[in-house]
Design an enzyme around this catalytic site. Sequence first.
Site, PDB file in Angstrom:
ATOM      1  N   ARG A   1      40.263  49.096  40.353  1.00  0.00           N
ATOM      2  CA  ARG A   1      39.578  50.262  39.304  1.00  0.00           C
ATOM      3  C   ARG A   1      38.428  50.039  38.646  1.00  0.00           C
ATOM      4  NH1 ARG A   1      43.404  50.205  34.766  1.00  0.00           N
ATOM      5  NH2 ARG A   1      43.319  52.950  35.071  1.00  0.00           N
ATOM      6  N   SER A   2      37.307  51.316  38.175  1.00  0.00           N
ATOM      7  CA  SER A   2      36.806  50.453  37.418  1.00  0.00           C
ATOM      8  C   SER A   2      35.777  50.272  36.125  1.00  0.00           C
ATOM      9  CB  SER A   2      35.692  52.511  37.334  1.00  0.00           C
ATOM     10  OG  SER A   2      36.131  52.925  37.426  1.00  0.00           O
TER      11      SER A   2
ATOM     12  N   LEU B   1      38.224  47.731  34.572  1.00  0.00           N
ATOM     13  CA  LEU B   1      38.131  46.572  35.261  1.00  0.00           C
ATOM     14  C   LEU B   1      37.159  45.266  36.090  1.00  0.00           C
ATOM     15  CD1 LEU B   1      41.449  46.133  36.586  1.00  0.00           C
ATOM     16  CD2 LEU B   1      41.225  45.249  34.483  1.00  0.00           C
TER      17      LEU B   1
ATOM     18  N   ARG C   1      34.043  46.844  35.139  1.00  0.00           N
ATOM     19  CA  ARG C   1      33.517  47.199  34.422  1.00  0.00           C
ATOM     20  C   ARG C   1      32.902  45.875  33.473  1.00  0.00           C
ATOM     21  NH1 ARG C   1      33.234  53.109  34.971  1.00  0.00           N
ATOM     22  NH2 ARG C   1      32.099  53.293  36.450  1.00  0.00           N
TER      23      ARG C   1
ATOM     24  N   ASP D   1      47.479  47.412  56.794  1.00  0.00           N
ATOM     25  CA  ASP D   1      47.505  47.725  57.954  1.00  0.00           C
ATOM     26  C   ASP D   1      49.328  48.990  57.942  1.00  0.00           C
ATOM     27  OD1 ASP D   1      45.854  46.512  60.397  1.00  0.00           O
ATOM     28  OD2 ASP D   1      47.260  44.611  59.000  1.00  0.00           O
TER      29      ASP D   1
ATOM     30  N   THR E   1      49.409  41.497  47.862  1.00  0.00           N
ATOM     31  CA  THR E   1      49.156  40.459  47.403  1.00  0.00           C
ATOM     32  C   THR E   1      47.877  40.500  46.815  1.00  0.00           C
ATOM     33  OG1 THR E   1      50.490  38.905  48.985  1.00  0.00           O
ATOM     34  CG2 THR E   1      48.774  38.219  47.440  1.00  0.00           C
ATOM     35  N   LEU E   2      47.360  40.891  45.845  1.00  0.00           N
ATOM     36  CA  LEU E   2      46.065  40.513  45.029  1.00  0.00           C
ATOM     37  C   LEU E   2      45.539  39.611  44.617  1.00  0.00           C
ATOM     38  CD1 LEU E   2      46.596  43.111  42.373  1.00  0.00           C
ATOM     39  CD2 LEU E   2      45.817  43.501  44.879  1.00  0.00           C
ATOM     40  N   GLU E   3      43.968  38.837  45.294  1.00  0.00           N
ATOM     41  CA  GLU E   3      43.554  37.920  44.916  1.00  0.00           C
ATOM     42  C   GLU E   3      42.315  38.486  43.844  1.00  0.00           C
ATOM     43  OE1 GLU E   3      42.096  39.089  48.090  1.00  0.00           O
ATOM     44  OE2 GLU E   3      44.245  38.898  49.491  1.00  0.00           O
TER      45      GLU E   3
ATOM     46  N   TYR F   1      56.786  49.172  65.020  1.00  0.00           N
ATOM     47  CA  TYR F   1      57.235  48.002  65.115  1.00  0.00           C
ATOM     48  C   TYR F   1      58.432  49.541  64.026  1.00  0.00           C
ATOM     49  CZ  TYR F   1      54.088  44.095  64.050  1.00  0.00           C
ATOM     50  OH  TYR F   1      53.755  43.807  64.807  1.00  0.00           O
TER      51      TYR F   1
END
Lengths: 99, 177
Positions: B108-109, B111, B113, B126, B134-136, B169
Site C-alpha cells: 500500500r502506498s 506504507l 512511503r 497462481d 504469506t507476506l515478506e 485442481y
Amino acid sequence: MWFGDTLFYEKPIDITIALPPEKVTLTPFFHDVHILMEVGGNHYDALVPDWALSKDRRSVPALRAGRCGDKELVYFPISNEGRPTWLIPRSDLERILVK
Amino acid sequence: MLLSDGEIQEAVDSGELILEPRLGVRIQPSSIDLTLGNTLHVHSSQPVPGISIDPELLQVRQFISANTTEEDLSDGRVWKLEPGAFVIGETVERVGLPLHLAGRVEGRSRLARLGVGVHITAPKIDPGFHNNITLEIFNLGPWAIELRAGMRICTLIVERLGRSAQAGYGGVFQGAR
C-alpha cells in the site's frame, strides 16, 4: 530434460501420495506445510497448503500431469510458493502411491 | 485484465473469488486491501557471520523455521519493525482463486512511503491457490514501524486470464478446509 519433452496427459490423474512418518519431515509454516521425504535414496520436497494434507497427516493428494521419459510429472496443490512440481522416476512414484 | 471494484464485488458475491473473512477487507477501484494476521516469524536483524545458505537445499525451510522466532500479535500487541528488519507474516484473509483468475499481492502506498514493503519480488498468486497469503515484510525507512494484527497491510490485484490454466485442481482440491 525440457518442459517441451513432456507428454501431458489429456486428463490429469488424481493420485494420493503416502507420507510415512519414518520417511517424511513435515514443517508447518503459517498455513502451508513443507514436506521433505526420502524415496529410494532420493529426496523430494514440496510446500503445500495445510488443508491439502489428510486429517491424520499421512497422505497428500496430487495429480499425475504427464510423463517425460521414465519420469512422471506430478503436481501438488498450490501453496504460497506456487505449484510444487516433481519430475520423479516412475519406480519411486509407485513406492509412495496410496493404493 | 484487472478486475475493477464492481467486478471484484460480483466475483466475491457469486463465490467465483473466495475471500474469507470479509470483515476488514476494503475494495479499492482495482484491488482489495487485506489485513495482517496474528503471527510473525522474525528473522535476526543482525547479520549472522559464518553462515551461508544454499537456497536450493531441500532442508532450507527447516533451517529457517529453526532460526526465526514467532511473535504473537493477538490482544492488541504491537511489533516494532525496526529499520532494516525483516519479518514474515500472513493475511488474515484466505483467498481462493479459480483456474481463470490470478492475483498479485502488492504494497500500500501509505506504507511504501514510510519505507515498508510487503513482498520481495514474489507477488504472484497462481490460479487454483486457496490459502492465506504469506507476506515478506521489511523496513527500508529510518523509523521503526508499528505492526498490528488487523491493520491493512497489502492490496490484492485480481486478473482474469485469457483462458483457464491447464491441469488445475478439481476433485480432491475442492472445498478446502
